[in-house]
Structures are given as C-alpha cells and as structure tokens.
Design a protein around this motif. Structure first.
Motif, PDB file in Angstrom:
ATOM      1  N   GLN A  82      23.201  31.118   2.832  1.00 13.11           N
ATOM      2  CA  GLN A  82      24.376  31.421   2.030  1.00 13.11           C
ATOM      3  C   GLN A  82      24.138  30.999   0.576  1.00 13.11           C
ATOM      4  O   GLN A  82      23.546  29.948   0.323  1.00 13.11           O
ATOM      5  CB  GLN A  82      25.605  30.666   2.544  1.00 13.11           C
ATOM      6  N   HIS A 102      29.823  29.290  12.718  1.00 20.40           N
ATOM      7  CA  HIS A 102      29.047  30.496  12.427  1.00 20.40           C
ATOM      8  C   HIS A 102      28.144  30.756  13.626  1.00 20.40           C
ATOM      9  O   HIS A 102      27.277  29.939  13.948  1.00 20.40           O
ATOM     10  CB  HIS A 102      28.214  30.320  11.156  1.00 20.40           C
ATOM     11  N   LEU A 131      22.974  41.096   9.659  1.00 16.44           N
ATOM     12  CA  LEU A 131      22.160  40.457   8.622  1.00 16.44           C
ATOM     13  C   LEU A 131      20.793  41.104   8.469  1.00 16.44           C
ATOM     14  O   LEU A 131      19.984  40.664   7.645  1.00 16.44           O
ATOM     15  CB  LEU A 131      21.974  38.962   8.934  1.00 16.44           C
ATOM     16  N   GLN A 175      28.934  40.744  11.233  1.00 19.74           N
ATOM     17  CA  GLN A 175      28.094  41.169  10.115  1.00 19.74           C
ATOM     18  C   GLN A 175      26.657  41.333  10.600  1.00 19.74           C
ATOM     19  O   GLN A 175      26.132  40.461  11.306  1.00 19.74           O
ATOM     20  CB  GLN A 175      28.122  40.137   8.986  1.00 19.74           C
ATOM     21  N   GLN A 203      28.177  35.982   3.083  1.00 21.18           N
ATOM     22  CA  GLN A 203      27.200  36.401   4.080  1.00 21.18           C
ATOM     23  C   GLN A 203      25.837  35.819   3.732  1.00 21.18           C
ATOM     24  O   GLN A 203      25.379  35.947   2.594  1.00 21.18           O
ATOM     25  CB  GLN A 203      27.120  37.920   4.131  1.00 21.18           C
TER      26      GLN A 203
END
Length: 338
Positions: A180, A119, A146, A144, A186
């Motif tokens: 998470q 990640h 965040l 993604q 996500q």
C-alpha cells in the motif's frame, strides 16, 4: 495454518488456534503465564475445509479466515474476530469468493492494518491474487484483483510498523511484492526478486519503520532474508523443510529477531541475530524433544515481552510450550505439555 497461530491477547494471555477435522479450535491461558483452558470451537458449528489463516492487529484482536463448503463442490470464505482470549470468538460470517463462485482457489492469508481493518488475500482462478478488505466502520469493500500470474499457494501477508499492508507471493522465477502507498489504498506491485523460493516457505515480519522482511528457503536450501529495494541475503542453511516462525524482541538490550523452525532431526531449532543485520550471521541451536513430521512451530512474546515458543502436532493434538529463562542469552526452560 497460514500466519501466526500463537498470539498474545490485549490482556496478556496467550492463545493458540488449532486445526481439528472440520473446525478451528482455540485455547487460551486462564491467566498470563498460568494454566490453560480446554479447547473451544471457533465460530459456531458450521463445518470448514482445512487450511485456515490467522492475523492480529495492533489492538490485539485476532482475525481468522477459512473456506467452508457450499452446495455441491462449491466453497466460500468465512471470517471471525476474536477480541479477547477468554471471550468466545464471533460466529463465522460469509465474505464471498474471489471469483464470485466456485471451489477453493488457495490458502488464504490475512493481516490487519493500523486501523483494525482485516485484509484477506487469496489466489484467484486466473492465477493472480485477489484482496478483500474490511471497511473502517463495518462491512467489506468489493473484491479487488491485484494481478499476478502463476502465483503459488501460501501467500505471506504482513502489516509494517507504518500501518501499511504488504503481500509477498512466490511466482514463476521469483517472488513478487505488493504494498500500500497510503492507508486504505489498493496494494500495488512494487518489484520482484529473481530468487526462487521453495513452496510453502514464505514468512514475513515487520522489522523497522520503513521495512518488512521476508524469510524464505531458496532452491539451494539456504534460509534467505529479503527487503524490497535490496537483494535477498542468505542468512543460514535452513534447519528443516518448512517455513520459519519469526518474532522481534529485546535480548540483553539488543533489538533482535528470533527464528524457529522444525529441524531435519525433528527438534526445534532456534537462531537469533540483530534485526536487519543479516551480515552479522546466525546459527541454529536445537531444543526440546524430537517431533513428528507434521509438527508446526511458532514463536511469540509473552506478557513480559519475553520469548515464548510452542509446537503443535495436528495428528495427535499435542501442544508443547517453552519460555525464556531469566538469564542472559536465549536460554529456554524445559518444554511442557499444555
């Protein structure tokens, strides 16, 4: 560098990952506790920008992420996996840019979940955080966003004992936390603490099944520990200006956390205390020679699960190493040049 650059491989050998001009170098023990090989270039011949990140999974594989120059003024992130210390790391593979294109947006951070998926976290041009996560069977999921605003550089990514990925970041007026809720999901922003951290001092560690602990230096110069769901606890006055390195280990039958930091005097300062029991207090003990201002400090566990510490001086390439003595307490052997 961002993350733990001194790692123990799945075969027990130690490896260090070193910055060098436009490359990352790795050095590994030829045998556990034995002599070391000469430095090798990671990922092939392509040039890199300074500031790589390293993370390691429960499988012992190391994941490295760095920026490389692209065209005129552009940059892109690249990733490499190192499966075993004596094997060559994989070639750098392009993994994109959080804003699709542009220059560097911040120093990346990388952690690996319990299924071996890297990640990668990095600031984006909007001042928030973006995430790129590996798929379980190869390849990468889309970037993604965040969220976040005014996120400072030097993110701290960590995987808890639960296998879930977490992220800490300094933001205006405090520190933010993402976590998470389930594997592969996500990470969601959970809470902020109002304690402000000095830039570049965040370091996170898995400390129990339910918690990770963030270490940071506050504006008063106190080294603090924070576990989301509670208030930050001042642990000890920071020994020096940079981040601490931290590792959990058994000391005389007790679950302890060992911290190491380059002190204001230039030597390495060590402190140990019962894990997650900051109220018990800690104190620094200095060790080794005085080091230049750019020296980095790291602690890890060796093939016997005993403390090993290293210092790296990027300006000279000098690497020093020490290990715990076979006696009670946290006594260390004399530092040796690798």
């Amino acid at each position: 560098m961002n993350g733990d650059w001194l790692l123990r491989g799945r075969d027990g050998r130690l490896t260090v990952y070193l910055p060098s001009d436009d490359a990352v170098l790795c050095r590994a023990e030829l045998a556990p506790g034995g002599p070391w090989e000469t430095p090798r270039r990671v990922g092939g011949d392509q040039g890199l920008h300074p500031g790589h990140a390293v993370g390691q999974g429960a499988d012992g594989y190391a994941h490295l992420v760095a920026w490389r120059p692209i065209g005129s003024g552009g940059s892109g992130l690249v990733h490499s996996t190192h499966f075993r210390p004596r094997l060559a790391p994989l070639d750098w593979t392009p993994v994109g840019h959080p804003d699709k294109k542009g220059d560097r947006t911040g120093t990346p951070a990388v952690t690996v979940d319990d299924r071996g998926r890297a990640h990668v976290f990095v600031r984006n041009k909007g001042g928030g955080v973006s995430l790129l996560a590996q798929k379980e069977k190869g390849g990468w999921n889309p970037w993604q966003d965040l969220g976040g605003k005014g996120v400072q550089d030097r993110l701290a990514a960590v995987t808890g004992e639960s296998g879930l990925v977490e992220l800490y970041a300094a933001v205006p007026g405090g520190i933010a936390h993402w976590r998470q809720e389930a594997p592969g999901e996500q990470p969601l922003r959970t809470e902020d603490t109002g304690a402000s951290a000095r830039p570049g001092t965040l370091r996170a560690l898995a400390t129990s099944v339910g918690h990770t602990t963030l270490y940071f230096t506050d504006e008063r110069g106190e080294l603090c520990a924070w576990r989301p769901g509670s208030e930050p606890v001042p642990l000890i006055t920071a020994a020096g200006p940079g981040p601490v390195s931290a590792v959990r280990c058994d000391i005389d039958g007790h679950d302890c956390t060992v911290l190491a930091q380059r002190s204001a005097s230039g030597r390495v300062a060590f402190a140990a205390y019962p894990t997650e029991q900051e109220r018990a207090g800690a104190w620094w003990t200095e060790s080794g020679p005085r080091l230049p201002p750019d020296a980095e400090v790291a602690v890890a566990l060796d093939e016997h699960d005993e403390i090993v510490a290293a210092t790296l001086t990027p300006s000279t390439g000098t690497l020093l190493l020490t290990r715990r003595k076979a006696e009670p307490g946290l006594a260390l052997r004399a530092w040796q040049t690798v």
